[in-house]
Design a protein around this motif. Structure first.
Motif, PDB file in Angstrom:
ATOM      1  N   GLN A 167      51.901  11.031  58.152  1.00 17.90           N
ATOM      2  CA  GLN A 167      50.598  11.094  57.471  1.00 17.90           C
ATOM      3  C   GLN A 167      50.455  12.450  56.797  1.00 17.90           C
ATOM      4  O   GLN A 167      50.778  13.482  57.401  1.00 17.90           O
ATOM      5  N   VAL A 168      49.979  12.448  55.545  1.00 20.51           N
ATOM      6  CA  VAL A 168      49.662  13.722  54.886  1.00 20.51           C
ATOM      7  C   VAL A 168      48.155  13.919  54.995  1.00 20.51           C
ATOM      8  O   VAL A 168      47.389  13.062  54.540  1.00 20.51           O
ATOM      9  N   VAL A 169      47.731  14.992  55.630  1.00 15.21           N
ATOM     10  CA  VAL A 169      46.296  15.203  55.823  1.00 15.21           C
ATOM     11  C   VAL A 169      45.861  16.471  55.095  1.00 15.21           C
ATOM     12  O   VAL A 169      46.453  17.540  55.288  1.00 15.21           O
ATOM     13  N   VAL A 170      44.854  16.316  54.261  1.00 13.95           N
ATOM     14  CA  VAL A 170      44.315  17.484  53.544  1.00 13.95           C
ATOM     15  C   VAL A 170      42.838  17.626  53.876  1.00 13.95           C
ATOM     16  O   VAL A 170      42.189  16.656  54.237  1.00 13.95           O
ATOM     17  N   PRO A 171      42.291  18.848  53.754  1.00 12.16           N
ATOM     18  CA  PRO A 171      40.857  19.018  54.038  1.00 12.16           C
ATOM     19  C   PRO A 171      40.023  18.227  53.028  1.00 12.16           C
ATOM     20  O   PRO A 171      40.418  18.092  51.869  1.00 12.16           O
ATOM     21  N   ASP A 172      38.885  17.712  53.492  1.00 13.64           N
ATOM     22  CA  ASP A 172      38.010  16.968  52.580  1.00 13.64           C
ATOM     23  C   ASP A 172      37.401  17.897  51.544  1.00 13.64           C
ATOM     24  O   ASP A 172      37.113  19.059  51.816  1.00 13.64           O
ATOM     25  N   ASP A 173      37.222  17.339  50.349  1.00 13.42           N
ATOM     26  CA  ASP A 173      36.570  18.114  49.286  1.00 13.42           C
ATOM     27  C   ASP A 173      35.078  18.218  49.560  1.00 13.42           C
ATOM     28  O   ASP A 173      34.516  17.432  50.322  1.00 13.42           O
ATOM     29  N   TYR A 174      34.464  19.182  48.924  1.00 15.05           N
ATOM     30  CA  TYR A 174      33.003  19.230  48.934  1.00 15.05           C
ATOM     31  C   TYR A 174      32.537  19.343  47.486  1.00 15.05           C
ATOM     32  O   TYR A 174      33.334  19.626  46.593  1.00 15.05           O
ATOM     33  N   TRP A 175      31.244  19.073  47.270  1.00 15.37           N
ATOM     34  CA  TRP A 175      30.735  19.090  45.887  1.00 15.37           C
ATOM     35  C   TRP A 175      29.960  20.363  45.637  1.00 15.37           C
ATOM     36  O   TRP A 175      29.112  20.750  46.430  1.00 15.37           O
ATOM     37  N   TRP A 176      30.249  21.000  44.534  1.00 13.70           N
ATOM     38  CA  TRP A 176      29.575  22.246  44.192  1.00 13.70           C
ATOM     39  C   TRP A 176      29.874  22.535  42.725  1.00 13.70           C
ATOM     40  O   TRP A 176      30.951  22.228  42.250  1.00 13.70           O
ATOM     41  N   PRO A 177      28.925  23.148  41.974  1.00  8.59           N
ATOM     42  CA  PRO A 177      29.218  23.465  40.576  1.00  8.59           C
ATOM     43  C   PRO A 177      30.329  24.527  40.470  1.00  8.59           C
ATOM     44  O   PRO A 177      30.196  25.596  41.071  1.00  8.59           O
ATOM     45  N   THR A 178      31.368  24.209  39.727  1.00  7.53           N
ATOM     46  CA  THR A 178      32.438  25.186  39.515  1.00  7.53           C
ATOM     47  C   THR A 178      31.867  26.450  38.878  1.00  7.53           C
ATOM     48  O   THR A 178      32.279  27.559  39.177  1.00  7.53           O
ATOM     49  N   PHE A 179      30.880  26.243  38.003  1.00  8.35           N
ATOM     50  CA  PHE A 179      30.291  27.399  37.311  1.00  8.35           C
ATOM     51  C   PHE A 179      29.711  28.396  38.306  1.00  8.35           C
ATOM     52  O   PHE A 179      29.763  29.599  38.086  1.00  8.35           O
ATOM     53  N   LEU A 180      29.167  27.901  39.400  1.00  2.00           N
ATOM     54  CA  LEU A 180      28.479  28.779  40.349  1.00  2.00           C
ATOM     55  C   LEU A 180      29.394  29.324  41.451  1.00  2.00           C
ATOM     56  O   LEU A 180      28.927  29.970  42.366  1.00  2.00           O
ATOM     57  N   LEU A 181      30.703  29.064  41.360  1.00  2.00           N
ATOM     58  CA  LEU A 181      31.605  29.666  42.344  1.00  2.00           C
ATOM     59  C   LEU A 181      31.584  31.174  42.157  1.00  2.00           C
ATOM     60  O   LEU A 181      31.539  31.670  41.029  1.00  2.00           O
ATOM     61  N   GLY A 182      31.614  31.913  43.266  1.00  2.00           N
ATOM     62  CA  GLY A 182      31.544  33.375  43.187  1.00  2.00           C
ATOM     63  C   GLY A 182      32.574  33.950  42.227  1.00  2.00           C
ATOM     64  O   GLY A 182      32.277  34.798  41.400  1.00  2.00           O
ATOM     65  N   GLY A 183      33.795  33.443  42.341  1.00  2.00           N
ATOM     66  CA  GLY A 183      34.870  33.951  41.487  1.00  2.00           C
ATOM     67  C   GLY A 183      34.562  33.757  40.020  1.00  2.00           C
ATOM     68  O   GLY A 183      34.864  34.610  39.184  1.00  2.00           O
ATOM     69  N   ASN A 184      33.924  32.624  39.696  1.00  2.00           N
ATOM     70  CA  ASN A 184      33.631  32.367  38.292  1.00  2.00           C
ATOM     71  C   ASN A 184      32.530  33.285  37.776  1.00  2.00           C
ATOM     72  O   ASN A 184      32.613  33.804  36.669  1.00  2.00           O
ATOM     73  N   LEU A 185      31.489  33.499  38.576  1.00  2.00           N
ATOM     74  CA  LEU A 185      30.383  34.349  38.118  1.00  2.00           C
ATOM     75  C   LEU A 185      30.896  35.768  37.860  1.00  2.00           C
ATOM     76  O   LEU A 185      30.545  36.399  36.857  1.00  2.00           O
ATOM     77  N   LEU A 186      31.749  36.262  38.770  1.00  2.00           N
ATOM     78  CA  LEU A 186      32.314  37.589  38.533  1.00  2.00           C
ATOM     79  C   LEU A 186      33.202  37.563  37.296  1.00  2.00           C
ATOM     80  O   LEU A 186      33.235  38.521  36.520  1.00  2.00           O
ATOM     81  N   GLY A 187      33.899  36.447  37.108  1.00  2.00           N
ATOM     82  CA  GLY A 187      34.756  36.314  35.924  1.00  2.00           C
ATOM     83  C   GLY A 187      33.943  36.366  34.646  1.00  2.00           C
ATOM     84  O   GLY A 187      34.370  36.975  33.655  1.00  2.00           O
ATOM     85  N   VAL A 188      32.757  35.731  34.657  1.00  2.00           N
ATOM     86  CA  VAL A 188      31.898  35.769  33.476  1.00  2.00           C
ATOM     87  C   VAL A 188      31.508  37.214  33.172  1.00  2.00           C
ATOM     88  O   VAL A 188      31.578  37.674  32.038  1.00  2.00           O
ATOM     89  N   ALA A 189      31.114  37.938  34.221  1.00  2.00           N
ATOM     90  CA  ALA A 189      30.724  39.333  34.023  1.00  2.00           C
ATOM     91  C   ALA A 189      31.918  40.137  33.519  1.00  2.00           C
ATOM     92  O   ALA A 189      31.801  40.939  32.595  1.00  2.00           O
ATOM     93  N   ASN A 190      33.083  39.864  34.094  1.00  2.00           N
ATOM     94  CA  ASN A 190      34.265  40.635  33.757  1.00  2.00           C
ATOM     95  C   ASN A 190      34.729  40.389  32.326  1.00  2.00           C
ATOM     96  O   ASN A 190      35.180  41.287  31.636  1.00  2.00           O
ATOM     97  N   ARG A 191      34.594  39.137  31.859  1.00  2.00           N
ATOM     98  CA  ARG A 191      35.108  38.809  30.539  1.00  2.00           C
ATOM     99  C   ARG A 191      34.242  39.440  29.443  1.00  2.00           C
ATOM    100  O   ARG A 191      34.707  39.627  28.328  1.00  2.00           O
ATOM    101  N   ILE A 192      32.988  39.748  29.761  1.00  2.00           N
ATOM    102  CA  ILE A 192      32.100  40.240  28.725  1.00  2.00           C
ATOM    103  C   ILE A 192      31.998  41.759  28.737  1.00  2.00           C
ATOM    104  O   ILE A 192      31.392  42.352  27.846  1.00  2.00           O
ATOM    105  N   VAL A 193      32.620  42.408  29.726  1.00  2.00           N
ATOM    106  CA  VAL A 193      32.447  43.850  29.866  1.00  2.00           C
ATOM    107  C   VAL A 193      32.720  44.592  28.557  1.00  2.00           C
ATOM    108  O   VAL A 193      31.898  45.377  28.096  1.00  2.00           O
ATOM    109  N   VAL A 194      33.866  44.314  27.948  1.00  2.00           N
ATOM    110  CA  VAL A 194      34.266  45.077  26.762  1.00  2.00           C
ATOM    111  C   VAL A 194      33.259  44.882  25.627  1.00  2.00           C
ATOM    112  O   VAL A 194      32.780  45.841  25.021  1.00  2.00           O
ATOM    113  N   ILE A 195      32.912  43.621  25.365  1.00  2.00           N
ATOM    114  CA  ILE A 195      31.949  43.322  24.303  1.00  2.00           C
ATOM    115  C   ILE A 195      30.604  43.990  24.617  1.00  2.00           C
ATOM    116  O   ILE A 195      29.978  44.601  23.752  1.00  2.00           O
TER     117      ILE A 195
END
Lengths: 322, 450
Positions: free
Chosen positions: B143-171
């Motif tokens: 049997q191949v067992v993987v952890p169950d997924d959960y539902w959450w906005p990808t946009f609101l993942l911590g990594g993404n929010l920091l990425g948004v801030a990081n991508r705009i720094v120069v501009i």
């Protein structure tokens, strides 16, 4: 407040439809969940070479139930950095890059490595140190150069004098001429009179060819390292009234080059296969994900495109009909 | 805005920062549009998976833990092994490695006669595990067992929010200088090229100062030198504009060409990467609460610029010069000096942007910063600054920059194609400015002016 409402309507009108609500559906049957998601960032989508490459990855990926997301850096590595960050956030299963800058792409590949996402490069290699690329898939330019030499030998019937229009500033061209030298030096009847810089450019190659034709009146042929320089040489040969005697082999088989072969301006051109690069890249990903060893470099062989191919080429037939 | 008239504070707030509403709407929209399955990683994944195994798998099962070889997956494998050992399961082996290494480990175990009942793996290796199950006959009952997924906005993942801030720094950093210039009634088209000039100067100077062995103080000095050169170019533009009355558009257009040409000359159009790996501290590292250093720098610059523009004499002068140059001159404001200072700040900010970008890529690329002037101007204008000069807010510009970053990030997350992205971004910029114009005109009419 009314105004703010209206702007939000504008935004929804703009983003709502193309975005979709589940962010899926490219290269995968409706409703089916893809087995894996592949994030692709090519150099540019304004060059047919990369469009073919990307399309091949999409269609080949669909066969394996992969969702292939294609983006383009448009020559700007900062765009690619953002695209790669977004791929990491989306937890894609693999990333394929045609880096906009072979060195500056390093930190982004490092970020993907740190997130455990395997990175593959297609056509353009990564030269940054300390980062891991599973496999690099590209045209075998060395082999292509050898094929070009074979075509030149065939064109001259084994004896004659040939000049080379070079562009030694570019890595892939150096490989082409190296392969060319290797094979041509073993053909006893053929003498290479020299290598002249043509900048990979039609105008510059035209001028270089005019000078060469002046100094070597007994010249029999040219090898030009890409189609624009080959066509520049062809114009010079025509102008000198030597079309019957002096023949040309070029490289790339772009539409213009293929047309040149059909019209007899070029004897042959060497074909690169962007679609094969795309398919082999997907193949490498599939093998990687099955736990097989994947070669660090996969080279796609070139072939010779002669008049017979041009006459049978459906894309040129359509062209003629217009 | 009738309600605004009765609430002067609210009215002033919406007049200055109405774009905050647009930003909020965008964030809400992309949170909804990216509401997707998320795959837990690291310790979370191991906790969820341990519970799932306890629930669904027979006792005394032989479990193989297979995962990739990077931080999250190593933590996953370690903590899962610890959790399962305490339970009734027998962990036959825990492998972290490349797919080929995992396959080799499985084949070795099977060859030694070990039975594998369960392969426990995070989502990132699920495909590998199912592929192996298909190809290796001995795994047919595994049997191949993987952890169950959960539902959450990808946009609101911590990594993404920091990425948004990081991508705009120069501009965003360059937009600080651009806001000042635009409030004076001018424009600076040279910022993208100055960024490239600064990037290659930084990289070249560091290469001279020891290359990959350059010391931190030497690197700081090289960065400051590059920023100073860009400030100097800004001063030159300012001088042309004030002393010779050359229109800002033309003067900075000329400097745009000059700076880009210099950057290409210095590098012969190849990027320079003889830079120590530690130079990515500014652009990539995150020392404080996992907020990237560049984002902190951006926040500090905005705080300082907000103070200058709203509390200092220089700030008042800049608004005055842009509002009515003649009146400013008559009231004794040193108009030319104020203008030159604005262009110097703008040049220096472009230089700093170049340093940040060099740090992000640990290489100086003469092609960097192409079209940045347009994104910077868009951020300023979307943020509510008037191209006619005299009005605008520094924090509005920050909001404008974030609006652009959120749209770009959101479109990538929702798989909008590159070409469509350009169309949408253009329309949104137009829409935002249109809104601003309508709001101002409507407010004036309601206030009974004209």
């Amino acid at each position: 407040m009314k105004a703010i409402l209206s702007i939000s309507l504008i935004i929804f009108a703009g983003c709502g439809r193309p975005a979709g609500s589940d962010g899926q559906g490219k290269g995968v049957e409706d409703g089916a969940k893809p087995d894996a998601t592949i994030g692709v960032s090519v150099l540019t989508l304004t060059n047919p070479f990369f469009c073919e490459l990307a399309d091949a990855m999409k269609s080949e990926g669909a066969k394996h139930n992969f969702e292939v997301i294609v983006t383009s850096g448009e020559y700007n590595v900062a765009n690619q950095k953002n695209q790669i960050n977004d791929f990491i956030v989306k937890q894609v299963d693999a990333i394929v890059l045609c880096p906009c800058d072979s060195r500056a792409i390093g930190t982004s590949i490092g970020a993907a490595n740190a997130a455990g996402i395997p990175v593959f490069t297609a056509d353009i290699a990564c030269l940054a140190k300390g980062v891991k690329v599973v496999s690099h898939v590209a045209t075998d330019n060395l082999g292509g150069g050898r094929k070009a030499a074979e075509a030149v030998i065939e064109m001259l019937g084994g004896t004659g004098k040939v000049a080379v229009i070079d562009f030694p500033e570019v890595e892939s061209v150096i490989l082409r001429t190296t392969g060319f030298k290797e094979v041509i030096s073993k053909a006893p009847g053929i003498e290479v009179v020299g290598y002249w810089p043509g900048g990979g450019d039609r105008g510059k190659s035209f001028k270089a060819a005019e000078d060469i034709l002046q100094s070597y009146s007994d010249l029999d042929g040219f090898f030009a390292i890409n189609d624009p320089s080959g066509l520049g040489v062809a114009t010079a040969v025509e102008k000198a009234g030597k079309s019957d005697r002096v023949k040309i082999v070029s490289f790339d088989a772009q539409p213009d080059g293929r047309k040149g072969v059909k019209e007899g301006k070029l004897y042959a051109t060497i074909v690169q296969y962007p679609d094969k690069i795309g398919r082999k890249t997907i193949d490498a990903i599939v093998r990687y994900m099955a736990g097989e060893e994947v070669e660090p470099e996969i080279l796609i062989p070139c072939t010779i495109y002669r008049k017979a191919h041009a006459d049978a080429d459906p894309t040129l037939a359509a062209d003629k009909g217009q | 805005m009738r309600s605004s008239r009765s609430h002067p504070v609210l009215s002033r707030f919406t007049a200055n920062y109405g774009m905050l509403g647009v930003l909020a709407v965008l964030c809400l929209y992309y949170s909804w549009a990216t509401f997707q399955r998320q795959h837990p990683t690291g310790d979370d994944a191991s906790r969820v998976l341990a519970r799932k195994l306890a629930r669904s798998v027979d006792q005394k099962a032989n479990v193989l833990i297979a995962a990739k070889e990077y931080e999250d997956d190593i933590r996953f494998a370690e903590s899962l092994a610890a959790r399962l050992e305490g339970d009734r399961f027998h962990v036959v082996e825990s492998v972290n490695g490349e797919p080929a290494a995992i396959r080799a480990a499985i084949e070795r175990l099977l060859a030694a006669g070990t039975k594998i009942d369960v392969i426990a793996t995070p989502k990132s290796s699920q495909l590998l595990a199912t592929n192996l199950k298909k190809r290796i006959p001995e795994l047919a009952n595994t049997q191949v067992v993987v952890p169950d997924d959960y539902w959450w906005p990808t946009f609101l993942l911590g990594g993404n929010l920091l990425g948004v801030a990081n991508r705009i720094v120069v501009i965003a950093v360059i937009a600080v200088g651009m806001t000042m210039v635009i409030i004076t009634g001018g424009i600076d088209l040279s910022v993208g090229s100055l960024l490239a000039l600064s990037a290659v100067l930084t990289a070249r100077l560091i290469a001279i100062a020891g290359g990959i062995e350059a010391t931190p103080p030497a690197m700081v000095f090289c960065c400051l030198a590059a920023i100073a050169v860009c400030a100097g170019v800004g001063a030159f533009s300012g001088l042309m504009i004030t002393a010779f009355r050359i229109p800002p558009f033309i003067a900075t257009l000329a400097m745009m060409e000059v700076a880009r040409g210099l950057a290409l000359m210095i590098t012969k159009s190849r990027s320079i990467s003889d830079v120590p790996g530690s130079f990515d501290w500014l652009g990539l590292d995150a020392d404080l609460l996992s907020v990237p250093n560049a984002v902190i720098l951006m926040a500090l610059i905005y705080a300082a610029a907000h103070f200058v523009m709203s509390r200092s004499r220089l700030g008042r002068y800049i608004y005055a010069v842009g509002g009515n140059r003649q009146a400013a001159r008559l009231s004794g404001i040193p108009v030319n000096r104020v203008l030159i200072i604005a262009y110097i700040v703008c040049g220096a900010m472009a230089g700093l942007g170049g340093v940040i970008e060099t740090s992000q890529f640990t290489s100086g690329d003469p092609k960097s910063g192409l079209m940045y002037e347009l994104y910077v101007i868009a951020a300023v204008v979307v943020g509510g600054t008037s191209l006619a000069g005299g009005e605008g807010k520094i924090l509005g510009t920050l909001i404008g920059a974030f609006i652009i970053a959120v749209i770009q990030n959101g479109m990538n997350l929702t798989n909008v194609e590159s070409y469509t992205q350009k169309v949408i971004l253009g329309l949104v910029i137009l829409g935002a400015v249109l809104l601003d114009t309508l709001r101002k005109r409507g407010w004036r009419r309601l206030a009974g002016e004209q």
